[in-house]
Scaffold this motif. Structure first.
Motif, PDB file in Angstrom:
ATOM      1  N   THR A  28       3.019  -0.131  -6.006  1.00  0.00           N
ATOM      2  CA  THR A  28       2.510  -1.259  -5.243  1.00  0.00           C
ATOM      3  C   THR A  28       2.822  -2.391  -5.900  1.00  0.00           C
ATOM      4  N   GLU A  74       4.477  -1.090   3.583  1.00  0.00           N
ATOM      5  CA  GLU A  74       3.720   0.253   3.214  1.00  0.00           C
ATOM      6  C   GLU A  74       4.685   1.086   2.840  1.00  0.00           C
ATOM      7  N   ARG A  80       5.383   4.771   2.666  1.00  0.00           N
ATOM      8  CA  ARG A  80       4.959   5.997   3.114  1.00  0.00           C
ATOM      9  C   ARG A  80       5.599   7.429   2.702  1.00  0.00           C
ATOM     10  N   GLU A 127       0.932  -1.124  -0.015  1.00  0.00           N
ATOM     11  CA  GLU A 127      -0.038   0.149  -0.071  1.00  0.00           C
ATOM     12  C   GLU A 127       0.934   1.054   0.110  1.00  0.00           C
TER      13      GLU A 127
END
Length: 239
Positions: A66, A100, A102, A36
């Protein structure tokens, strides 16, 4: 002696096992896909750049981030691409243990909009930035000023931005043919002549004192022009 050798062998075997497990885990972690992408805009700012635009900047080799393995994602390169965007002041991109990606984004902050053939903003550092497709900033409009004159007017723009009284009341700035600056106020229609960009603190202090007195006297609507050009004086022209 035999016990010592056995101890060394056990220790060596344990060390080898740990190394193998670490290498296996690292390899598995590298092959794991990013699950994600999470984007966070730090500080409360208006949306001059949106998440969709940032997502597009987080693309490697024409594929969505992703779907890219961690081993081929170069975070420094991603940060450089984000920081190069004309609406971004600074970015911080990192991966979490959960897979993830970020991105923490700090946008540039416009403090004035220059009404030119191709309009542009002036940001808090005094640099120019283009208008945003996502949001129109509620900042004073600057007239008769070219891009090369931004450095000259910037001290006045910064003063308006930092002073809550001016920030509340000033909606426009004009550069006259004589080189004097005039401020347009949100409510009152009189011309507020600042003059040259010098002694700004003293000029603004004098105007605030005049404003408070005229507000009490209910005389603000009676003026056509208020000039701060002269030393320690506020010179008014009646309609």
């Amino acid at each position: 002696m035999r016990n010592k050798i056995l101890t060394y062998l056990k220790f060596g075997g344990l060390l080898i096992l740990i190394t193998v497990l670490f290498a296996f885990a690292s390899k598995r972690n590298e092959r794991r896909k990013i699950k994600e992408v999470l984007i966070e805009f730090i500080e409360e700012q208006d949306p001059y750049i949106n998440e969709l635009t940032v997502n597009k900047l987080l693309i490697q080799n024409q594929e969505r981030v992703t779907s890219v393995g961690k081993e081929i994602l170069v975070l420094n390169t991603v940060e450089q691409e984000l920081d190069a965007h004309e609406m971004i002041e600074h970015s911080d991109v990192y991966l979490t243990v959960n897979g993830e990606l970020r991105a923490r984004i700090k946008q540039r902050t416009p403090i004035a909009r220059v009404n030119a053939v191709t309009p542009f903003y002036v940001d808090v550092t005094g640099n120019t930035m283009p208008l945003s497709d996502s949001y129109s900033a509620h900042v004073p409009i600057i007239h008769n000023v070219s891009e090369r004159e931004v450095a000259q007017i910037f001290p006045l723009l910064r003063k308006i931005q930092e002073d809550e009284f001016l920030k509340k009341h000033v909606v426009g700035v004009y550069l006259g043919a004589d080189g004097n600056y005039e401020l347009e106020l949100r409510v009152y229609r009189f011309k507020l002549i600042v003059g040259k960009i010098e002694n700004l603190n003293n000029k603004i202090k004098n105007f605030k004192a005049f404003y408070q007195k005229a507000l009490r006297d209910k005389s603000l609507e009676s003026y056509k022009k208020v000039s701060l050009q002269f030393s320690n004086q506020v010179v008014c022209t009646i309609k």
